[in-house]
Design a protein around this motif. Structure first.
Motif, short mmCIF file in Angstrom:
data_model
loop_
_atom_site.label_atom_id
_atom_site.label_comp_id
_atom_site.label_asym_id
_atom_site.label_seq_id
_atom_site.Cartn_x
_atom_site.Cartn_y
_atom_site.Cartn_z
N PRO A 31 -2.03 -15.27 13.97
CA PRO A 31 -1.88 -14.63 12.59
C PRO A 31 -0.94 -15.26 11.87
N ASP A 32 -0.87 -15.16 10.67
CA ASP A 32 0.35 -15.81 9.96
C ASP A 32 1.38 -14.83 9.33
N VAL A 33 1.05 -13.57 9.52
CA VAL A 33 2.16 -12.47 9.17
C VAL A 33 1.78 -11.27 10.12
N TRP A 34 3.23 -11.05 10.46
CA TRP A 34 3.27 -9.88 11.73
C TRP A 34 4.03 -8.78 10.89
N VAL A 35 3.19 -7.81 11.00
CA VAL A 35 3.53 -6.43 10.29
C VAL A 35 3.81 -5.21 11.20
N LYS A 36 5.03 -4.74 11.20
CA LYS A 36 5.30 -3.19 11.94
C LYS A 36 4.64 -1.99 10.80
N VAL A 37 4.04 -1.10 11.53
CA VAL A 37 3.22 -0.05 10.62
C VAL A 37 3.75 1.25 10.96
N LYS A 38 4.04 2.24 10.19
CA LYS A 38 4.58 3.39 10.24
C LYS A 38 3.47 4.25 9.48
N TYR A 39 2.99 5.63 9.96
CA TYR A 39 1.89 6.43 9.40
C TYR A 39 2.73 7.66 9.16
N LEU A 56 6.22 -2.96 7.23
CA LEU A 56 7.37 -3.73 7.69
C LEU A 56 7.11 -5.22 8.25
N PHE A 57 7.68 -5.95 7.40
CA PHE A 57 7.29 -7.30 7.41
C PHE A 57 8.09 -8.34 8.37
N ASP A 58 7.58 -9.33 8.99
CA ASP A 58 8.47 -10.05 9.95
C ASP A 58 9.46 -10.92 9.10
N PRO A 59 10.49 -11.32 9.79
CA PRO A 59 11.81 -11.87 8.83
C PRO A 59 11.14 -13.24 8.03
N PHE A 60 10.25 -13.91 8.71
CA PHE A 60 9.81 -15.14 8.14
C PHE A 60 9.08 -14.69 6.79
N PHE A 61 8.05 -13.86 6.83
CA PHE A 61 7.49 -13.51 5.70
C PHE A 61 8.46 -12.91 4.64
N SER A 62 9.17 -12.01 5.05
CA SER A 62 10.25 -11.14 4.13
C SER A 62 11.10 -12.31 3.39
N ASN A 63 11.57 -13.22 4.14
CA ASN A 63 12.40 -14.25 3.48
C ASN A 63 11.46 -15.03 2.53
N ALA A 126 9.12 -4.78 2.57
CA ALA A 126 8.16 -3.54 3.24
C ALA A 126 7.26 -3.19 1.95
N LEU A 127 6.13 -2.67 2.27
CA LEU A 127 5.29 -1.89 1.20
C LEU A 127 5.20 -0.59 1.89
N SER A 128 4.92 0.36 0.77
CA SER A 128 4.48 1.96 1.17
C SER A 128 3.08 1.99 0.37
N LEU A 129 2.16 2.31 1.30
CA LEU A 129 0.84 2.52 0.57
C LEU A 129 0.42 3.94 0.64
N VAL A 130 -0.04 4.73 -0.17
CA VAL A 130 -0.83 6.10 -0.07
C VAL A 130 -1.99 5.81 -0.28
N ASP A 156 -1.20 -9.52 11.58
CA ASP A 156 -1.20 -8.88 13.01
C ASP A 156 -0.48 -7.52 12.77
N PHE A 157 -1.10 -6.44 12.68
CA PHE A 157 -0.52 -5.33 12.85
C PHE A 157 -0.30 -4.36 14.05
N THR A 158 1.07 -3.94 14.25
CA THR A 158 1.28 -3.41 15.17
C THR A 158 2.24 -2.06 15.13
N LEU A 159 2.31 -0.93 15.75
CA LEU A 159 2.95 0.31 15.46
C LEU A 159 4.48 -0.33 15.57
N ALA A 160 5.21 0.41 14.64
CA ALA A 160 6.86 0.13 14.81
C ALA A 160 7.30 0.74 16.01
N ASP A 161 8.55 0.09 16.18
CA ASP A 161 9.19 0.43 17.65
C ASP A 161 9.64 1.97 17.71
N GLU A 162 9.81 2.48 16.55
CA GLU A 162 10.37 4.04 16.48
C GLU A 162 9.93 4.67 15.50
N ASP A 163 9.63 6.12 15.20
CA ASP A 163 9.16 6.73 13.86
C ASP A 163 8.01 6.25 13.41
#
Length: 199
Positions: A31-39, A56-63, A126-130, A156-163
């Protein structure tokens, strides 16, 4: 849909999260972009009525995003800068519902995009989508499977580490959530969320 601002953390209402081990079919490419996801899931008395998804985007894409679109170099993104970033990176994913899949139990539920919000600080983009279902989903009638997955493996979407999971509104305490590998359009996503209710 009721406002999503007053979500209760899932622990607060003793929802059971069961981690199910096992590899999902298919190998992850590069993947090119790693994203942590919260629902945040929004319920009324009988149905799932909406979802808020935070990316929540990885540091490289965020920067990279902040450097490219933060024209005034204040390490924040104004509304105009967000609009430019959205047009460049995200508008062509709108028809894909931003890779959200809601299966009831195996049939995709038609979803409608309701809002798109982007924000950035000095280090995090970060993005927030409804999104809301075209028809409220009667979640007690069978498993509801929720996941975010890009089969082209750009994201590459994975669940956030918390919440990573919150609920809002009435929710049947006889139901529980389970994290498990997805199938169908979620094949390859190891962390799909299954909402299961006792008969």
């Amino acid at each position: 849909m009721a406002p999503l601002g007053s979500a209760h953390h899932w622990k607060g209402i003793t929802l059971a999260i069961v981690l199910v081990c096992g590899a999902a079919p298919g190998a992850m490419a590069n993947p090119d972009v790693w994203v942590k996801v919260k629902y945040t899931l929004n319920f009324d008395e009988t149905s799932l009525t909406g979802l808020k998804i935070d990316w929540l985007f990885d540091p490289f894409f965020s920067n990279r995003a902040i450097q490219q679109f933060d024209k005034d170099r204040d390490r924040q993104l104004s509304d105009a800068e967000v609009a430019a970033l959205r047009a460049e990176f995200f508008d062509h994913f709108e028809d894909k519902k931003y890779f959200l899949h809601v299966l009831v139990p195996d049939t995709p539920a038609p979803m409608r995009n309701e809002s798109f919000l982007a924000k950035a600080d000095a280090e995090q983009f970060a993005l927030s989508l409804v999104l809301v279902p075209e028809t409220p989903i009667a979640y007690r009638n069978g498993p509801v499977i929720i996941g975010t997955y890009d089969d082209a493996i750009f994201f590459d979407f994975t669940l956030a580490d918390e919440d990573f999971l919150r609920v809002e509104g009435p929710f049947d305490p006889a139901c529980r959530f389970q994290i498990r590998p997805g199938d169908g359009p979620l094949t390859g996503q190891k962390q799909a969320i299954a909402l299961l209710c006792e008969e």
